[in-house]
Structures are given as C-alpha cells and as structure tokens.
Design an enzyme around this catalytic site. Structure first.
Site, PDB file in Angstrom:
ATOM      1  N   ASP A  43       3.207  -1.455  -3.520  1.00 51.58           N
ATOM      2  CA  ASP A  43       4.237  -1.931  -4.450  1.00 51.58           C
ATOM      3  C   ASP A  43       4.463  -3.431  -4.265  1.00 51.58           C
ATOM      4  OD1 ASP A  43       5.614  -1.881  -2.054  1.00 51.58           O
ATOM      5  OD2 ASP A  43       7.256  -0.607  -2.760  1.00 51.58           O
ATOM      6  N   SER A  44       3.746  -4.037  -3.291  1.00 51.89           N
ATOM      7  CA  SER A  44       3.735  -5.497  -3.161  1.00 51.89           C
ATOM      8  C   SER A  44       3.213  -6.146  -4.436  1.00 51.89           C
ATOM      9  CB  SER A  44       2.875  -5.920  -1.970  1.00 51.89           C
ATOM     10  OG  SER A  44       1.595  -5.315  -2.028  1.00 51.89           O
ATOM     11  N   ASP A  82       1.271   3.645  -3.664  1.00 52.25           N
ATOM     12  CA  ASP A  82       2.587   3.414  -3.059  1.00 52.25           C
ATOM     13  C   ASP A  82       3.655   3.914  -4.031  1.00 52.25           C
ATOM     14  OD1 ASP A  82       4.109   2.450  -1.015  1.00 52.25           O
ATOM     15  OD2 ASP A  82       3.693   0.331  -1.384  1.00 52.25           O
ATOM     16  N   LYS A 112       1.956   6.897  -0.540  1.00 50.61           N
ATOM     17  CA  LYS A 112       2.682   6.333   0.602  1.00 50.61           C
ATOM     18  C   LYS A 112       4.171   6.333   0.298  1.00 50.61           C
ATOM     19  CE  LYS A 112       2.753   1.739   1.784  1.00 50.61           C
ATOM     20  NZ  LYS A 112       4.202   1.426   1.734  1.00 50.61           N
ATOM     21  N   GLU A 114       8.086   5.247   2.097  1.00 51.71           N
ATOM     22  CA  GLU A 114       8.779   4.551   3.182  1.00 51.71           C
ATOM     23  C   GLU A 114       9.881   5.432   3.753  1.00 51.71           C
ATOM     24  OE1 GLU A 114      10.168   0.684   1.982  1.00 51.71           O
ATOM     25  OE2 GLU A 114       8.183   0.038   1.300  1.00 51.71           O
ATOM     26  N   GLU A 181       5.134  -1.476  10.212  1.00 53.69           N
ATOM     27  CA  GLU A 181       5.240  -2.886   9.784  1.00 53.69           C
ATOM     28  C   GLU A 181       6.315  -3.635  10.572  1.00 53.69           C
ATOM     29  OE1 GLU A 181       5.489  -3.454   5.561  1.00 53.69           O
ATOM     30  OE2 GLU A 181       5.946  -5.591   5.745  1.00 53.69           O
TER      31      GLU A 181
HETATM   32  O1  KIV Z   1       3.160  -2.740  -0.638  1.00 51.60           O
HETATM   33  C1  KIV Z   1       2.350  -3.035   0.245  1.00 51.60           C
HETATM   34  O2  KIV Z   1       1.415  -3.819   0.041  1.00 51.60           O
HETATM   35  C2  KIV Z   1       2.541  -2.446   1.554  1.00 51.60           C
HETATM   36  C3  KIV Z   1       1.726  -2.974   2.684  1.00 51.60           C
HETATM   37  C4  KIV Z   1       2.282  -4.265   3.095  1.00 51.60           C
HETATM   38  C5  KIV Z   1       1.648  -2.022   3.793  1.00 51.60           C
HETATM   39  O3  KIV Z   1       3.357  -1.592   1.717  1.00 51.60           O
END
Ligand code: KIV
Length: 263
Positions: A43-44, A82, A112, A114, A181
């Site tokens: 989600d980055s 994510d 993924k 969190e 992280e």
């Molecule tokens: O969103 C992302 O790119 C991440 C990584 C930094 C692990 O969660």
C-alpha cells in the site's frame, strides 16, 4: 519454479528470502526475472505511485488494479497483495470478502495485513478459508496517526516484549511469514529466533530470515521520504531526468526523429 506461501515458509534456515515491492506489469517482469522470491504490491503505492502523504487513502479498487497488473507480469515470484487501510479493520466478514477479491479477481497468492495479537481472529478466518497471510508488525504505517509518526518501535522493554508475543501469536494463528518493520537490530534477531516461520525485515537489522525494500527507494525513484534503512542501489531518478532532458533538446533542435526512426 513458482513460489508459493508454503515454499517461502520452508526457506527459513535454508537461505535468505529476497522480497521487493512492485505496482505495475513492467516492474514486476524485471523483478521476477531477477529471481526475487516474493513481490509485495504494497500500500506504499499510495505514496510512490499516487502521491499521497501516507498509505491511508489508497482504496481496494486501486489496490486490485495494481495487484492484477503485477500478477500479469510475474511468472515465478509469490505475489502478495497488501490489504489497504479500513478494508479489514471494520469486521472479519468485510476483511474476508476483500481478501477474497485479491485472490479471485486479481490473482494474488497471499494477502498482507498489519497488526499483532489483536489481529489473530481475522488471520485465523483467512487461513481457515484458504487464504495465505503475511503478517506485518513493528512499525505499521496504517497506524501512523496512533503511533505519532514513523518511529522505531520496540525500544522500550515492555514494547519489545509485546512485539515478541505478537510474532508468536501470529505464527500460531497460521501466517506463513511476518514482515518486521522499524525495530532495533537486537529485537529483530530475538523475534527471528522466537518463531519457526520466516521473518522478513525492513529496518529490522541483519539477522532476519529475509529482507524487503520498497523498490522505488532502491532505484532512487522516490525522494519525498527516505528512511535510514532504505539503501539506494542506483539513482534512476537522476538518469531518467537526464534522458528526458536529452529528448527535449533533440526534439527542440530537430535531431529527433532522425531518418532511422521514420517510416
Ligand atoms: O507497503 C509496503 O510497501 C510495505 C513494505 C514496506 C513492507 O508494507
């Protein structure tokens, strides 16, 4: 060889696991061809692709579109989607439905999420329904408002203890691996030793079972915010700017297109 969550899990203690983010078809193809085992559609992308200040605004629709593009560009790596902020926090039912969309519609191999021990009921529901899960603890960017910014986690003894417990709880709940992280290196080592599943570090020191970086950081394509752990292997941003300037100059002077580029 096609990487699956099961195969990645078995790599613990065998070899270091190499992971990167990707958001589009072309980048995924190159990363996949380089032999990276796990590609995260992080989600980055809210920041690197969409220009938001943090990861919170990105939507399911956007994440599904980028995930599908990455899946189309990937032959061997495991593609992990994510789950964006508020696509799984409100209820287990909503989270399951959204995770299912990543698997069914976008073709991801895992999702993924969190969060630590409090996330266990949701993780169990995913795993019980056949959806492999990558956990994410430590500095969890979807909680920056609550954490008060991008701060290293687990510096205090009680915080460190909680993170070890979180890792164990996630492992017990059935995640195939955990992203850890932004924690001090000794804690990264302790957590890696405390669980039987691979721990993928990002700013968690040298002793994790694998590493992940945001590809834009590695390539020098995103300079709005560069954390200490982000190693830049090449400055593509600079190289691209030079190429764009050469193109501009050649168009303006008439040097491009030349005869070889004409029909
Ligand atoms: O969103 C992302 O790119 C991440 C990584 C930094 C692990 O969660």
């Amino acid at each position: 060889m096609k990487w699956t969550a099961c195969k990645i899990k078995k790599l613990k203690g065998q070899q270091k696991i190499v992971c990167l983010t990707a958001y589009d078809y072309s980048m995924a193809r190159i990363i996949d061809a380089a032999g990276v085992q796990l590609i995260l559609v992080g989600d980055s992308l809210a920041m690197t692709m969409l220009g938001y200040e943090n990861t919170l605004p990105v939507t399911m629709v956007e994440m599904l579109q980028y995930t599908a593009a990455v899946v189309r560009g990937t032959k061997e790596a495991l593609v992990v989607a994510d789950m964006p902020f508020m696509s799984y926090q409100a209820s287990i039912e909503q989270g399951l439905t959204n995770a299912g969309r990543f698997i069914k519609r976008a073709g991801a191999g895992a999702v993924k999420v969190e969060g630590g021990a409090f996330r266990v009921p949701f993780i169990r529901a995913l795993v019980d329904n056949g959806i492999p899960v990558l956990g994410h603890i430590g500095l969890t960017p979807q909680s920056i408002k609550e954490m008060g910014g991008y701060k290293v986690q687990g510096r205090k003894v009680n915080e460190a203890r909680r993170l070890v417990k979180d890792a164990k709880a996630l492992a017990k709940a059935g995640v195939f691996s955990i992203v850890l992280e932004g924690v001090p290196e000794p804690l990264g080592r302790e957590i890696t030793r405390a669980v039987k599943i691979p721990v993928i570090g990002i700013g968690a020191g040298r002793y994790c079972d694998g590493q992940i970086l945001v590809t834009h950081d590695l390539l020098g394509l995103y300079s709005d915010f560069t954390p200490k752990f982000a190693k830049r292997y090449v400055d593509l941003g600079f190289a691209m700017k030079k190429a764009f300037q050469s193109y501009k100059r050649e168009v303006e002077t008439g040097a491009f297109p030349s005869k070889e580029h004409c029909y």
